[in-house]
Design a protein around this motif. Sequence first.
Motif, PDB file in Angstrom:
ATOM      1  N   SER A   1       0.848  -1.339  -0.117  1.00  0.00           N
ATOM      2  CA  SER A   1       0.015   0.063   0.197  1.00  0.00           C
ATOM      3  C   SER A   1       0.940   1.361   0.024  1.00  0.00           C
ATOM      4  O   SER A   1       2.014   1.027   0.254  1.00  0.00           O
ATOM      5  CB  SER A   1      -0.699  -0.011   1.321  1.00  0.00           C
TER       6      SER A   1
ATOM      7  N   GLU B   1       0.965   3.494   2.113  1.00  0.00           N
ATOM      8  CA  GLU B   1       1.662   3.871   3.359  1.00  0.00           C
ATOM      9  C   GLU B   1       2.894   3.083   3.502  1.00  0.00           C
ATOM     10  O   GLU B   1       3.697   3.562   4.472  1.00  0.00           O
ATOM     11  CB  GLU B   1       0.414   3.211   4.542  1.00  0.00           C
TER      12      GLU B   1
ATOM     13  N   ASP C   1      -6.048  -3.029  -3.962  1.00  0.00           N
ATOM     14  CA  ASP C   1      -6.196  -4.442  -3.267  1.00  0.00           C
ATOM     15  C   ASP C   1      -6.942  -5.246  -4.462  1.00  0.00           C
ATOM     16  O   ASP C   1      -6.634  -6.259  -4.649  1.00  0.00           O
ATOM     17  CB  ASP C   1      -7.129  -4.374  -2.019  1.00  0.00           C
TER      18      ASP C   1
ATOM     19  N   LYS D   1      -0.061  -9.766   1.231  1.00  0.00           N
ATOM     20  CA  LYS D   1      -0.401  -8.147   1.452  1.00  0.00           C
ATOM     21  C   LYS D   1       0.260  -7.811   2.548  1.00  0.00           C
ATOM     22  O   LYS D   1      -0.016  -8.045   3.999  1.00  0.00           O
ATOM     23  CB  LYS D   1      -1.906  -8.384   1.843  1.00  0.00           C
TER      24      LYS D   1
ATOM     25  N   THR E   1       1.356  -5.138   5.312  1.00  0.00           N
ATOM     26  CA  THR E   1       0.450  -4.058   6.035  1.00  0.00           C
ATOM     27  C   THR E   1       1.651  -3.352   7.179  1.00  0.00           C
ATOM     28  O   THR E   1       2.662  -4.053   7.446  1.00  0.00           O
ATOM     29  CB  THR E   1      -0.799  -4.436   6.647  1.00  0.00           C
ATOM     30  N   LYS E   2       0.969  -2.663   8.112  1.00  0.00           N
ATOM     31  CA  LYS E   2       1.903  -2.059   9.133  1.00  0.00           C
ATOM     32  C   LYS E   2       1.453  -2.802  10.202  1.00  0.00           C
ATOM     33  O   LYS E   2       2.195  -2.305  11.537  1.00  0.00           O
ATOM     34  CB  LYS E   2       1.647  -0.346   9.134  1.00  0.00           C
TER      35      LYS E   2
ATOM     36  N   VAL F   1      -1.624 -11.963   5.055  1.00  0.00           N
ATOM     37  CA  VAL F   1      -1.535 -10.575   5.476  1.00  0.00           C
ATOM     38  C   VAL F   1      -0.442 -10.639   6.677  1.00  0.00           C
ATOM     39  O   VAL F   1      -0.328 -11.221   7.610  1.00  0.00           O
ATOM     40  CB  VAL F   1      -2.658 -10.306   6.275  1.00  0.00           C
TER      41      VAL F   1
ATOM     42  N   ASN G   1       3.173  -8.397   8.455  1.00  0.00           N
ATOM     43  CA  ASN G   1       3.950  -6.787   8.741  1.00  0.00           C
ATOM     44  C   ASN G   1       4.954  -6.714   7.833  1.00  0.00           C
ATOM     45  O   ASN G   1       6.115  -7.283   8.013  1.00  0.00           O
ATOM     46  CB  ASN G   1       3.983  -7.031  10.056  1.00  0.00           C
TER      47      ASN G   1
END
Length: 237
Positions: A14, A16, A142, A159, A161-162, A213, A215
Motif C-alpha cells: 500500500s 503507506e 487491493d 498483502k 501492512t503495518k 497478510v 507486517n
Amino acid sequence: MTKKGYKRVVVKISGEGFSSENNVIDKDGVKVMALELKAAHDLGVELAVTVGGGNIVRGNELGLLGVNRVQADYMGMIATVINALVLQDALESLGVEAHVQSVIEIDKMVEPYNRKQCLRYMKEKKAVILAGGLGNPYFTTDTSAALKAVELGAEVLLKATKVDGVYSADPMVDPKARFYNRLTYSQVLNGHLKAMDATAITLCMENHLPIIVFNLRKGQNIQRVIQKEPIGTYIGE
Ligand code: UDP
C-alpha cells in the motif's frame, strides 16, 4: 529458490509502505523495503509487486472534499504510478532489474501492462512493479492485486501492512484486539474484518487463491513469508 518456498508470488504494498509520519515518500523507508524485496528476489522467486497510492491520493477522501470522484480516482491511479517509479528507482539502485507495467498508459515512463510480457519478465527473474490499479474508478489496488495474482497464476497473494496480520479490531486503537493466525474467506467477509476489501477477498475465494497478510515493517518478513514461515494471517479455504 529453496525447495520449501513459493515459486511465484504477487506482493501488494500500500501507499503507506512508501511514507512516514513526516514524508509522503520516505526515501530511507523505501530503501529498506527495496532491500527486503531484493533479498526475496535473490531467493529466485518470480515476483510481481502491486503498489497502492494512498500516501499521495485516495479518491474517496478527495471526493469528500468536493473533487469529482471519478477525477479523484484517476489522480489516485496516477499516484500508484508515482510510487511504482519510486520503487523501480530504489530496486535499480540496488542492481535489481525492475520493470514498471501500468494499466494507465504513460508511454514515456512506464510499459503498458501486458500479461504475457509480465510473465516473461517474472520467469527471467526480473522484478515487475504493477501500477495503475484496474484502470477504473471506484476500485482499489487491493482488488487489482487480487486480479493480477489470479491472472498471473501466483500461488499466493502477499498483502504487506503495518500490523502483524488480521485482528478482530484495529490493534493500534484497541489493545484487546484479537490476532488471527488463520481465517477462511467467509470469516473475513462475514466478520467485516479488515484484511483487504471485500471485492478482493471474493475474487481470491472464487479462484482458490490464498492470501497472507503480514507486517512489512518487521525485518526480513518478505523473505520469511516467501519461504513459507508461519507469519501473519493466512486466509484461505
Ligand atoms: N484507484 C482507482 N481504481 C483502481 C485502483 C486505485 O480508482 O483500480 C484509485 C482510488 O482513488 C484509490 C487510489 O487510486 O483510493 C489509491 O489506491 P489505493 O487506495 O488502493 O491505495 P492504497 O490504499 O493501497 O495505498
